[in-house]
Motif scaffolding. Sequence first.
Motif, mmCIF file in Angstrom:
data_model
loop_
_atom_site.group_PDB
_atom_site.id
_atom_site.type_symbol
_atom_site.label_atom_id
_atom_site.label_comp_id
_atom_site.label_asym_id
_atom_site.label_seq_id
_atom_site.Cartn_x
_atom_site.Cartn_y
_atom_site.Cartn_z
ATOM 1 N N ARG A 1 55.234 30.253 67.391
ATOM 2 C CA ARG A 1 55.272 30.304 69.062
ATOM 3 C C ARG A 1 56.061 28.963 69.693
ATOM 4 N NH1 ARG A 1 49.653 28.530 72.091
ATOM 5 N NH2 ARG A 1 50.294 28.398 74.115
ATOM 6 N N VAL A 2 56.759 29.497 70.678
ATOM 7 C CA VAL A 2 57.757 28.246 71.423
ATOM 8 C C VAL A 2 57.196 28.413 72.876
ATOM 9 C CG1 VAL A 2 59.609 27.336 72.012
ATOM 10 C CG2 VAL A 2 59.426 28.418 69.690
ATOM 11 N N ASP A 3 56.628 27.145 73.434
ATOM 12 C CA ASP A 3 56.536 27.342 74.982
ATOM 13 C C ASP A 3 57.717 26.149 75.380
ATOM 14 O OD1 ASP A 3 54.054 28.527 75.690
ATOM 15 O OD2 ASP A 3 53.171 27.617 73.906
ATOM 16 N N VAL A 4 58.175 26.867 76.687
ATOM 17 C CA VAL A 4 59.186 25.637 77.159
ATOM 18 C C VAL A 4 58.700 25.380 78.494
ATOM 19 C CG1 VAL A 4 61.563 25.435 77.707
ATOM 20 C CG2 VAL A 4 60.885 26.901 76.019
ATOM 21 N N LEU A 5 58.858 23.980 78.734
ATOM 22 C CA LEU A 5 58.412 23.590 79.882
ATOM 23 C C LEU A 5 59.782 23.363 80.707
ATOM 24 C CD1 LEU A 5 55.582 20.858 79.896
ATOM 25 C CD2 LEU A 5 55.806 22.862 81.409
ATOM 26 N N THR A 6 59.872 23.859 81.846
ATOM 27 C CA THR A 6 61.194 23.766 82.443
ATOM 28 C C THR A 6 60.997 23.837 84.306
ATOM 29 O OG1 THR A 6 63.459 24.584 82.911
ATOM 30 C CG2 THR A 6 61.548 26.145 81.930
ATOM 31 N N LEU A 7 61.962 23.116 85.080
ATOM 32 C CA LEU A 7 62.310 23.563 86.345
ATOM 33 C C LEU A 7 62.786 24.963 86.815
ATOM 34 C CD1 LEU A 7 62.941 20.148 87.759
ATOM 35 C CD2 LEU A 7 60.881 21.508 88.138
ATOM 36 N N PHE A 8 63.332 25.426 85.521
ATOM 37 C CA PHE A 8 64.286 26.527 85.754
ATOM 38 C C PHE A 8 63.907 27.723 84.769
ATOM 39 C CE2 PHE A 8 66.830 23.257 87.230
ATOM 40 C CZ PHE A 8 67.212 23.780 88.597
ATOM 41 N N PRO A 9 62.577 28.232 84.709
ATOM 42 C CA PRO A 9 62.131 29.322 83.895
ATOM 43 C C PRO A 9 63.071 30.582 83.910
ATOM 44 C CG PRO A 9 60.543 29.122 85.805
ATOM 45 C CD PRO A 9 61.713 27.891 86.042
ATOM 46 N N GLU A 10 63.380 30.734 85.027
ATOM 47 C CA GLU A 10 64.298 32.137 85.171
ATOM 48 C C GLU A 10 65.660 32.020 84.281
ATOM 49 O OE1 GLU A 10 63.730 29.884 87.324
ATOM 50 O OE2 GLU A 10 65.632 29.392 88.483
ATOM 51 N N ALA A 11 65.905 30.686 83.649
ATOM 52 C CA ALA A 11 67.026 30.676 82.712
ATOM 53 C C ALA A 11 66.560 31.483 81.226
ATOM 54 C CB ALA A 11 67.439 29.336 82.384
ATOM 55 N N PHE A 12 65.323 31.626 80.998
ATOM 56 C CA PHE A 12 64.725 32.052 79.707
ATOM 57 C C PHE A 12 64.498 33.733 79.873
ATOM 58 C CE2 PHE A 12 64.546 27.715 79.658
ATOM 59 C CZ PHE A 12 64.932 27.413 78.279
ATOM 60 N N PRO A 13 64.538 34.262 79.054
ATOM 61 C CA PRO A 13 65.157 34.119 77.411
ATOM 62 C C PRO A 13 66.407 33.906 77.614
ATOM 63 C CG PRO A 13 64.772 36.298 77.476
ATOM 64 C CD PRO A 13 64.088 35.892 78.786
ATOM 65 N N GLY A 14 67.199 34.364 78.383
ATOM 66 C CA GLY A 14 68.913 34.049 78.525
ATOM 67 C C GLY A 14 69.480 34.570 77.136
ATOM 68 N N PRO A 15 70.292 33.923 76.772
ATOM 69 C CA PRO A 15 70.830 34.410 75.311
ATOM 70 C C PRO A 15 69.859 34.505 74.338
ATOM 71 C CG PRO A 15 71.422 31.982 76.007
ATOM 72 C CD PRO A 15 70.735 32.556 77.014
ATOM 73 N N LEU A 16 68.723 34.046 74.482
ATOM 74 C CA LEU A 16 67.843 34.103 73.463
ATOM 75 C C LEU A 16 67.293 35.477 73.233
ATOM 76 C CD1 LEU A 16 65.651 30.777 73.802
ATOM 77 C CD2 LEU A 16 67.589 31.535 71.895
ATOM 78 N N GLY A 17 67.575 36.466 74.381
ATOM 79 C CA GLY A 17 66.923 37.833 74.477
ATOM 80 C C GLY A 17 67.999 38.731 73.438
ATOM 81 N N ILE A 18 69.016 38.306 72.911
ATOM 82 C CA ILE A 18 70.072 39.097 72.378
ATOM 83 C C ILE A 18 70.098 38.782 70.781
ATOM 84 C CG2 ILE A 18 71.450 39.362 74.267
ATOM 85 C CD1 ILE A 18 73.643 37.668 72.857
ATOM 86 N N GLY A 19 70.658 39.762 69.827
ATOM 87 C CA GLY A 19 70.788 39.461 68.550
ATOM 88 C C GLY A 19 69.543 39.242 67.923
ATOM 89 N N VAL A 20 69.981 38.390 66.643
ATOM 90 C CA VAL A 20 69.025 38.105 65.629
ATOM 91 C C VAL A 20 67.464 37.597 66.380
ATOM 92 C CG1 VAL A 20 68.283 36.362 63.815
ATOM 93 C CG2 VAL A 20 70.384 37.567 63.755
#
Length: 231
Positions: A2-21
Amino acid sequence: MRVDVLTLFPEAFPGPLGIGVVGRAIERGLLSVTAHDLRGYTHDRHRQVDDIPFGGGPGMVLKPEPLLEAVRGFRSQDAVSRVILLSPQGRTFDQEVARELAAEPHLVLVCGRYQGVDERAREEIGEELSIGDYVLSGGELAAMVVVEAVARLVPGTLGSQESLTEETFTDRGFEPPLYTRPAVFEGREVPEVLRSGNHAAIERWRREQSDERMRRRRPDMARDAAQIGGV
Ligand code: 9D3
């Protein structure tokens, strides 16, 4: 994992993490990546996450309250969460750190922005990672780099083919020259040995080529490999 990311720009995720492997690992439930909006942890009318630095100076600093409210919330959910601030002053992320993090069940990645993070929040978070010596605008891309490299090492993420490639990278560090068809492209031929069918000779040639490349391009890595492999 499980990975939680704290950010001012949550809309940047998953971004490139949504593709491929990694995208496939998320789809299959081997990995979750959840972005949390730091503004959601503010309680004032203006949802203020940053403020001017004491002592003066350019830019803004991330306030400690929202950051630490969020971090404490994650830490209280489970004792095993490892909380890491992405920061230019952190330990440099590499494949060894990736292997270490892949063994964790839960990561909380905190993305900084602006000039930096209030020192008291930094101290309480405790752990910092940088992805290299160049200036980014914030920790979001760095967090994605960390997740990408770590997720590949989570058991079941890679197909058996890719797992083998991963092992050879760790062992040898460098890829030998690769060729596919055609055997002759614009007059440039694929080395004879690769078409010889002599698997021992192919193996030897590939090892020589990758060692040679590493010595020429990454003498630092070649020294480390010699230390480990006794080559
Ligand atoms: C130009 C501003 N710098 C003055 C000394 C400090 C600075 C503050 C904040 C530089 C970069 C950032 C934002 N970067 C990150 O949050 C960051 C980062 C990076 O910039 N490079 C490599 N890895 C990382 S991880 C997080």
